[in-house]
Write an enzyme that holds these catalytic residues in place. Sequence first.
Site, mmCIF file in Angstrom:
data_model
loop_
_atom_site.group_PDB
_atom_site.id
_atom_site.type_symbol
_atom_site.label_atom_id
_atom_site.label_comp_id
_atom_site.label_asym_id
_atom_site.label_seq_id
_atom_site.Cartn_x
_atom_site.Cartn_y
_atom_site.Cartn_z
ATOM 1 N N ASN A 427 90.229 14.822 11.735
ATOM 2 C CA ASN A 427 91.131 14.952 12.877
ATOM 3 C C ASN A 427 92.446 14.220 12.625
ATOM 4 O O ASN A 427 93.521 14.679 13.055
ATOM 5 C CB ASN A 427 90.461 14.397 14.130
ATOM 6 C CG ASN A 427 91.296 14.610 15.370
ATOM 7 O OD1 ASN A 427 91.475 15.721 15.840
ATOM 8 N ND2 ASN A 427 91.827 13.528 15.919
ATOM 9 N N HIS A 472 102.636 14.511 -2.806
ATOM 10 C CA HIS A 472 102.910 13.121 -2.424
ATOM 11 C C HIS A 472 103.146 12.243 -3.653
ATOM 12 O O HIS A 472 104.077 11.423 -3.675
ATOM 13 C CB HIS A 472 101.745 12.560 -1.605
ATOM 14 C CG HIS A 472 101.766 12.949 -0.160
ATOM 15 N ND1 HIS A 472 101.353 14.184 0.280
ATOM 16 C CD2 HIS A 472 102.166 12.269 0.953
ATOM 17 C CE1 HIS A 472 101.483 14.252 1.596
ATOM 18 N NE2 HIS A 472 101.976 13.103 2.032
#
Length: 569
Positions: A427, A472
């Site tokens: 989440n 990233h």
Amino acid sequence: MESGDDRGLRSRCQAIPKIPTFPDLDNSLDEECNQEQHQQGNGGNHVSSNGKIEVEHVISKKLQLKRKAEYLKSDLMHQFDSQVNDFMDSLIEESASLESAPVSAVFSPPLSDKERSKLGSFRPPHGQGKLFVSRRSLLDELFEVNHIRTIYHMFIALLILFILSTLVVDVIDEGRLVLHFDLLVYAFGQFPLVVCTWICMFLSVLLVPYTLFHLWSQTQSGACSHPRLCSLLFGSAFLLYQALGVGFLPTYVVVSNSFPPASCFIIILEQVRLMMKAHSFVRENVPRVLTWAKEKTSPCPVVPQVSQYIYFLFAPTLIYRDKYPRNPVIRWGYVATKLLQVLGCLFYAYYVFVRLCIPQFRSISLQLFDLRAMVLCIFNSILPGVLILFLGFFAFLHCWLNAFAEMLRFADRMFYKDWWNSTSFANYYRTWNVVVHDWLYYYVYRDLLLMSQRRFRPVAMLFVFTVSAVVHEYILAICFGFFYPVLFCLFMCFGMMFNFILHDQRKGPIWNIIMWTSLFLGQGVIICLYSQEWYAQCYCPLKEPSFLELLKPRSWSCQRGLMADSDRL
């Protein structure tokens, strides 16, 4: 004979409502009232021979009733609060379905034909996709609550203390105020070249993808005798432009001119953003042209206007639509506030590095691996790491994107969700950065599922994690000037592991605590290891490094102490 106080007491007892939620308390109150009435009917045990009421007994009865009423009130409010929380949780879960479905008639009256056509322009073409609706950012709503806004004030107070501590230390050490911002000047160096590079990169993304798509759409209308071959050629040209024009050339400019870190971040982040936007534009519009080529519903294919493409390049979203929900006016005061908050976060980060990071890593004597020093370094880096995390989130995902959204009257402000309430890393990944998550979900994860006919969900999820981790790490490697795959390992190892261990079925406060603890530790590891490697690169430079030496972290082998020429940091 019955006094007025007794009648009032009896009437209050009779007037107590029946509340089925608290039967035990109701029974006790009813029994007490019946006993009082029985005593009054038997001649009044509490009434003296001269007709006076025992005042002390009446006062005690009133106090008992008051205590029970307070108990009843607290239990009633507790149950009400619990029911409201359950209702809000269910409402939030139902609202998730609104992103991929039309607005239900339960929440709004039937729409007119004009309103339906207007809403349809915001829906994704060709299949289910992201639905843009008018909504505010979550923090803007939360800051209207005084209790939440106080947390914002606490961070401002902490910034004031950082500034005061820096000024006091300068007065003690130098005997005067030293208002130098050498770190900011260094980090944003070569700014004119940064602006020129960005302008060239933006103009190329504005012209090349749109021109290639427009020319390709003409080939699908009969201008080319072999449309598949033309599609292959134009597709190859687009991929070559993405790899060389947007991918290689900006990186070459950054590396060859040795841009400082902040200037590197500006160019590389814009490079990634523009590549993602160009892909979204092509990915959303190619199916429309192919559908037109099969059905021939109009004389020519529907090609987006240049103004729509320009708006998309500036809009704070990575999902292309011909139209977005728009606000009627621009609140320039709101824009100025958000830009000032971005500037404040920049100075906040400056003082965090000056007061918490640089003194710590300057004083470290670089030696071979020491477990004790490493553990202390990680835990000492947690506080600055968490502050940088909060500042980055607030400055970019809230202030910067909201400022541009307001200037463009872009009405869908859901750039993030309540990631701080996450009880699972799955989440957290979905709610931390909704803008990037939407692009990864619709153009990587879902497209892989469509190509594999939904047979390899774990493989698609692994590929999404790999793409995110590689991008990233690429950003950090180019901007810092060295390859040290700490973030890549955290993504691919701990990130993947926590994604399956701390999944969505984990509920409760303990899982939120575990999520925050692991997040804090991760930030400490990132700040500690990357800072050590940065200073190792300064202390132990290699004159002619080989390729393997470039891949090997310098902090593993650097044994030299502090050098005088490294005092610039």
